[in-house]
Design an enzyme around this catalytic site. Structure first.
Site, PDB file in Angstrom:
ATOM      1  N   LEU A 185      11.621 -20.401  -4.243  1.00 43.95           N
ATOM      2  CA  LEU A 185      10.595 -19.515  -3.700  1.00 43.95           C
ATOM      3  C   LEU A 185       9.330 -19.643  -4.531  1.00 43.95           C
ATOM      4  CD1 LEU A 185       9.596 -17.066  -1.927  1.00 43.95           C
ATOM      5  CD2 LEU A 185      10.545 -15.581  -3.720  1.00 43.95           C
ATOM      6  N   ASP A 200       0.823  -1.203   0.000  1.00 40.65           N
ATOM      7  CA  ASP A 200       0.000   0.000   0.000  1.00 40.65           C
ATOM      8  C   ASP A 200       0.863   1.261   0.000  1.00 40.65           C
ATOM      9  OD1 ASP A 200      -2.287   1.516   0.060  1.00 40.65           O
ATOM     10  OD2 ASP A 200      -2.645   1.278   2.201  1.00 40.65           O
ATOM     11  N   HIS A 215       3.337   3.592  -8.986  1.00 41.80           N
ATOM     12  CA  HIS A 215       3.253   2.150  -9.221  1.00 41.80           C
ATOM     13  C   HIS A 215       4.579   1.609  -9.762  1.00 41.80           C
ATOM     14  CE1 HIS A 215      -0.904   2.079  -8.199  1.00 41.80           C
ATOM     15  NE2 HIS A 215      -1.301   2.799  -9.235  1.00 41.80           N
TER      16      HIS A 215
END
Length: 259
Positions: free
Chosen positions: A144, A33, A50
């Site tokens: 991962l 956020d 962004h």
């Protein structure tokens, strides 16, 4: 115990040395956020926020690989994000697609498996194709597991799970009395994965925002005022240190003794 102020004065290597490798979270989830606020504070277009956020994402993925954290789930685009201005939505989804195409060769080389969670309904065909190509490219990797939540909402996920269970009951594959927590979990997007140990939210907002509602029943929460574009490996290490100081009781006795 080292205070937060003292931790802030330590180098990245010193922070890393404080971590107990045997008590690392197996699954970290992050609500990323603050991209829009970061851009507005600097008088920049929202898309620049962004883009800056995508650089933070790269640092956290690298940190997880380096520290041996096996699962990372990132909240990239929620079902509620469709309410934003259409041009911003279009630009954000395009940025996700471009970033995936740019990064996936390196992710693959580093043993990262990419998986999309959420619904593909309404997403641009090119993004859906890129997600499928990336999943296929990285499917055999095991260093991962990177879950990217795009067009994801916890309530929507539960609705889709209920629909799937109902169809199995209708077809005779499942009986109503068979339904328990394990059946519900098996029909979620995170089927087969352990629930998150740690949920990080940047931007100082104390909300879950419809993220992994079923899965975070006993997840440790960590909220930082740092906006996502400013979140880096150092901030991630601070979150992990905080996590390792927690007592995890899961409604019962302590599973970890705080230092």
């Amino acid at each position: 115990m080292v205070s937060r102020q003292e931790l802030e004065a330590l180098s990245e290597e010193e922070l890393k040395a404080m971590l107990d490798k045997d008590r690392m979270p197996k699954h970290v989830a992050i609500i990323m956020d603050g991209n829009r606020r970061w851009a507005k504070q600097r008088g920049l277009p929202i898309l620049q926020g962004h883009r800056a956020g995508s650089r933070a994402t790269r640092q956290v993925v690298e940190a997880c690989v380096e520290l041996g954290i096996p699962i990372l789930t990132l909240y990239a685009f929620s079902t509620e994000n469709w309410r934003r201005p259409p041009l911003e939505v279009q630009a954000l989804l395009h940025l996700i697609e471009v970033t995936l195409k740019r990064e996936r060769d390196e992710l693959n080389a580093n043993g990262v498996r990419v998986r999309h969670i959420g619904s593909t309904e309404g997403l641009p065909e090119s993004l859906v194709r890129t997600l499928k190509e990336t999943e296929e490219m990285t499917r055999d990797n095991s260093t991962l597991l990177l879950n990217i939540a795009i067009n994801y909402g916890g309530r929507n996920e539960l609705v889709r799970a209920v629909h799937s269970i109902a169809q199995k009951i209708k077809s005779g594959l499942l009986k109503p009395e068979d339904i328990d927590e394990s059946i519900i979990s098996a029909h979620l997007d995170t089927n087969g994965l352990p629930d998150p140990d740690l949920l990080i939210r940047t931007g100082n907002e104390w909300r879950i925002s419809n993220f992994l509602l079923w899965q975070i029943a006993y997840t440790e929460l960590y909220v930082t005022p740092t906006l996502w574009p400013d979140f880096n490996k150092r901030e991630f290490l601070l979150a992990l240190i905080d996590f390792q100081r927690r007592e995890r009781r899961f409604g019962g006795i302590s599973h970890v003794t705080a230092r």
